[in-house]
Enzyme design. Structure first.
Site, PDB file in Angstrom:
ATOM      1  N   GLU A  26       0.829  -1.209   0.000  1.00 51.61           N
ATOM      2  CA  GLU A  26       0.000   0.000   0.000  1.00 51.61           C
ATOM      3  C   GLU A  26       0.865   1.262   0.000  1.00 51.61           C
ATOM      4  O   GLU A  26       2.093   1.192   0.186  1.00 51.61           O
ATOM      5  CB  GLU A  26      -0.923   0.012   1.224  1.00 51.61           C
ATOM      6  CG  GLU A  26      -0.178   0.039   2.546  1.00 51.61           C
ATOM      7  CD  GLU A  26      -0.929   0.781   3.656  1.00 51.61           C
ATOM      8  OE1 GLU A  26      -1.376   1.911   3.422  1.00 51.61           O
ATOM      9  OE2 GLU A  26      -1.027   0.205   4.757  1.00 51.61           O
ATOM     10  N   LYS A  87      -5.456  10.899   0.777  1.00 52.54           N
ATOM     11  CA  LYS A  87      -5.508   9.545   1.354  1.00 52.54           C
ATOM     12  C   LYS A  87      -6.769   8.895   0.795  1.00 52.54           C
ATOM     13  O   LYS A  87      -7.878   9.327   1.112  1.00 52.54           O
ATOM     14  CB  LYS A  87      -5.568   9.644   2.887  1.00 52.54           C
ATOM     15  CG  LYS A  87      -5.855   8.329   3.604  1.00 52.54           C
ATOM     16  CD  LYS A  87      -6.005   8.553   5.107  1.00 52.54           C
ATOM     17  CE  LYS A  87      -6.634   7.353   5.795  1.00 52.54           C
ATOM     18  NZ  LYS A  87      -6.972   7.626   7.214  1.00 52.54           N
ATOM     19  N   VAL A 107      -5.431   0.435   2.954  1.00 49.40           N
ATOM     20  CA  VAL A 107      -5.611  -1.016   2.813  1.00 49.40           C
ATOM     21  C   VAL A 107      -6.842  -1.300   1.958  1.00 49.40           C
ATOM     22  O   VAL A 107      -6.805  -2.144   1.054  1.00 49.40           O
ATOM     23  CB  VAL A 107      -5.713  -1.686   4.200  1.00 49.40           C
ATOM     24  CG1 VAL A 107      -6.178  -3.134   4.077  1.00 49.40           C
ATOM     25  CG2 VAL A 107      -4.372  -1.600   4.919  1.00 49.40           C
ATOM     26  N   ASP A 139     -16.875   5.327  14.135  1.00 47.05           N
ATOM     27  CA  ASP A 139     -15.656   5.298  13.306  1.00 47.05           C
ATOM     28  C   ASP A 139     -15.135   3.868  13.178  1.00 47.05           C
ATOM     29  O   ASP A 139     -14.454   3.345  14.064  1.00 47.05           O
ATOM     30  CB  ASP A 139     -14.582   6.224  13.893  1.00 47.05           C
ATOM     31  CG  ASP A 139     -13.420   6.435  12.913  1.00 47.05           C
ATOM     32  OD1 ASP A 139     -13.301   5.638  11.956  1.00 47.05           O
ATOM     33  OD2 ASP A 139     -12.650   7.388  13.113  1.00 47.05           O
ATOM     34  N   SER A 141     -13.131   1.551  10.259  1.00 45.16           N
ATOM     35  CA  SER A 141     -12.388   1.697   9.005  1.00 45.16           C
ATOM     36  C   SER A 141     -13.023   0.909   7.862  1.00 45.16           C
ATOM     37  O   SER A 141     -13.478  -0.234   8.050  1.00 45.16           O
ATOM     38  CB  SER A 141     -10.952   1.209   9.195  1.00 45.16           C
ATOM     39  OG  SER A 141     -10.267   1.265   7.955  1.00 45.16           O
ATOM     40  N   ALA A 142     -12.996   1.522   6.684  1.00 44.59           N
ATOM     41  CA  ALA A 142     -13.453   0.833   5.469  1.00 44.59           C
ATOM     42  C   ALA A 142     -12.573  -0.373   5.150  1.00 44.59           C
ATOM     43  O   ALA A 142     -12.974  -1.237   4.359  1.00 44.59           O
ATOM     44  CB  ALA A 142     -13.457   1.800   4.289  1.00 44.59           C
ATOM     45  N   ASP A 143     -11.400  -0.459   5.782  1.00 42.89           N
ATOM     46  CA  ASP A 143     -10.572  -1.666   5.580  1.00 42.89           C
ATOM     47  C   ASP A 143     -11.349  -2.926   5.966  1.00 42.89           C
ATOM     48  O   ASP A 143     -11.182  -3.983   5.347  1.00 42.89           O
ATOM     49  CB  ASP A 143      -9.296  -1.612   6.442  1.00 42.89           C
ATOM     50  CG  ASP A 143      -8.355  -0.494   6.042  1.00 42.89           C
ATOM     51  OD1 ASP A 143      -8.605   0.181   5.029  1.00 42.89           O
ATOM     52  OD2 ASP A 143      -7.368  -0.286   6.786  1.00 42.89           O
ATOM     53  N   LYS A 160      -3.174  -1.976  16.349  1.00 42.54           N
ATOM     54  CA  LYS A 160      -2.639  -1.350  17.564  1.00 42.54           C
ATOM     55  C   LYS A 160      -3.771  -0.841  18.430  1.00 42.54           C
ATOM     56  O   LYS A 160      -4.914  -0.716  17.979  1.00 42.54           O
ATOM     57  CB  LYS A 160      -1.652  -0.251  17.216  1.00 42.54           C
ATOM     58  CG  LYS A 160      -2.213   0.900  16.417  1.00 42.54           C
ATOM     59  CD  LYS A 160      -1.119   1.904  16.128  1.00 42.54           C
ATOM     60  CE  LYS A 160      -0.249   1.483  14.974  1.00 42.54           C
ATOM     61  NZ  LYS A 160      -0.990   1.329  13.713  1.00 42.54           N
TER      62      LYS A 160
HETATM   63  N1  PSU Z   1      -2.097   1.846  10.550  1.00 38.88           N
HETATM   64  C1  PSU Z   1      -0.756   2.016  10.544  1.00 38.88           C
HETATM   65  N2  PSU Z   1      -0.155   2.662   9.520  1.00 38.88           N
HETATM   66  C2  PSU Z   1      -0.887   3.139   8.464  1.00 38.88           C
HETATM   67  C3  PSU Z   1      -2.307   2.944   8.467  1.00 38.88           C
HETATM   68  C4  PSU Z   1      -2.862   2.291   9.511  1.00 38.88           C
HETATM   69  O1  PSU Z   1      -0.066   1.603  11.470  1.00 38.88           O
HETATM   70  O2  PSU Z   1      -0.300   3.731   7.546  1.00 38.88           O
HETATM   71  C5  PSU Z   1      -3.103   3.413   7.282  1.00 38.88           C
HETATM   72  C6  PSU Z   1      -3.406   2.248   6.333  1.00 38.88           C
HETATM   73  O3  PSU Z   1      -3.327   2.708   5.007  1.00 38.88           O
HETATM   74  C7  PSU Z   1      -4.849   1.928   6.677  1.00 38.88           C
HETATM   75  C8  PSU Z   1      -5.392   3.290   6.989  1.00 38.88           C
HETATM   76  O4  PSU Z   1      -5.564   1.309   5.620  1.00 38.88           O
HETATM   77  O5  PSU Z   1      -4.354   3.924   7.714  1.00 38.88           O
HETATM   78  C9  PSU Z   1      -6.668   3.235   7.782  1.00 38.88           C
HETATM   79  O6  PSU Z   1      -7.195   4.514   7.887  1.00 38.88           O
HETATM   80  P1  PSU Z   1      -8.613   4.716   8.570  1.00 38.88           P
HETATM   81  O7  PSU Z   1      -8.434   4.371  10.007  1.00 38.88           O
HETATM   82  O8  PSU Z   1      -8.909   6.184   8.351  1.00 38.88           O
HETATM   83  O9  PSU Z   1      -9.572   3.831   7.852  1.00 38.88           O
HETATM   84 MN    MN Z   2     -12.371   6.191  10.063  1.00 42.93          MN
END
Ligand code: PSU
Ligand code: MN
Length: 308
Positions: A26, A87, A107, A139, A141-143, A160
């Site tokens: 990624e 992003k 991701v 909140d 994540s879309a992951d 984490k």
């Molecule tokens: N966690 C990390 N490093 C990162 C990310 C997450 O330790 O770089 C990044 C990844 O690209 C992940 C994204 O897909 O943050 C998730 O963002 P969000 O929580 O806004 O969905």
């Molecule tokens: Mn989010």
């Protein structure tokens, strides 16, 4: 339905055409996850680890509105130095294309693009998950929803504790995503090898994981797999050292009203500052460790996919 094919680098295209092993990487980790120049050094280093383990790396990003799989060194460097890059999760790709923007892919977006390119395995550091306080903020994540609909296997070091780990594991269960810990019973917590939660499954070799991937897809499940690979002992931080720092960063984000897509990048940067750079060092080592496992999985998976 005809799907868009991203632009593949010649090396990635050739390797895929001959059924060889490719590992996707990624780029939000480069644009929003680490400061310059550690982001660039890590990106190059991780590609080399994949090569050293017998596979071809394919870093994924959006460059000037073009969906790209496999970046040239100068393109990686430009992305690592650029200010104000988007992003992009999967939902943001179409607009970035229309506007001719460059974007680091999360991701979710990377899984989607890897799948369009025909790449089955993807290595990263940490995936997004259910944030602490999600019962108020929603909140998530879309992951996690991407893992529920796209077949890519994602190798990470767990999640984490900026996240609610228990809720993240519940959500993955709801999404029918198998969570496989490598060589351990425990679901790892990124900087640390323990989270206090068990993974659903344990497998001990890259070959077994590749076979599980193969069968998972043969069953028509339609979902991804999450492979959790604990940070190497020598690089791991202790809970005593990092947990308080993470809690402070989460509290600060809450007080400053930081949310939505800014939240994760803010927390990563703040934890790095508060830990005096120790979190970044650990982060680099765990990404390299994940890249090595993903490459070994890809080497084992290629003949299964080809029916050999
Ligand atoms: N966690 C990390 N490093 C990162 C990310 C997450 O330790 O770089 C990044 C990844 O690209 C992940 C994204 O897909 O943050 C998730 O963002 P969000 O929580 O806004 O969905
Ligand atoms: Mn989010």
């Amino acid at each position: 339905m005809s799907l868009i094919k991203p632009k593949l680098s010649p090396e990635v295209a050739d390797t895929l055409a001959s059924g060889g092993p490719v590992v996707a990487l990624e780029s939000t980790i480069i644009t929003h996850g680490m400061p310059f120049p550690a982001n660039l050094e890590t990106a190059f280093g991780v590609e080399q680890v994949i090569r050293d383990n017998g596979a071809v790396p394919a870093t994924i990003a959006v460059v000037d509105g073009e969906l790209r799989v496999g970046l040239e060194p100068d393109e990686l460097e430009a992305l690592a130095k650029a200010q104000g890059v988007v992003k992009a999760s999967g939902r943001d790709l179409a607009v970035a294309m229309v506007r001719g923007q460059s974007a680091g892919t999360t991701v979710s977006a990377t899984m989607l693009m890897a799948d369009l390119a025909g790449i089955d395995i993807f290595a990263t550091g940490g995936v997004g998950g259910v944030h602490r306080g999600a019962e108020q903020t929603f909140d998530i994540s879309a992951d996690l929803t991407e893992l529920g609909r796209t077949k890519t296997a994602v190798v990470c070091a767990g999640v984490k504790s900026i996240l609610d780990i228990a809720k993240t594991l519940e959500y993955l269960e709801t999404q029918r995503v198998p969570v496989i810990a490598y060589g351990t019973e425990e679901f790892p917590a990124f900087f640390t090898r323990q989270s206090g939660f068990k993974a659903d499954h344990r497998l001990d070799t890259p070959e077994e994981i590749a076979r599980a991937m193969y069968l998972h897809h043969q069953l028509g499940t339609g979902t991804g797999l999450l492979i959790a690979n604990p940070i190497p002992q020598a690089a791991a931080l202790t809970h005593e050292f990092i947990d308080g720092t993470i809690a402070d960063a989460v509290k600060e984000a809450d007080e400053r009203g930081i949310g939505r897509k800014e939240l994760t990048p803010f927390l990563l940067a703040r934890i790095n500052e508060l830990s005096g750079g120790e979190s970044l060092k650990a982060n680099i080592q765990l990404v390299r460790n994940n890249a090595a496992l993903a490459a070994r999985m890809a080497v084992a998976y290629a003949p299964l996919k080809a029916g050999r």
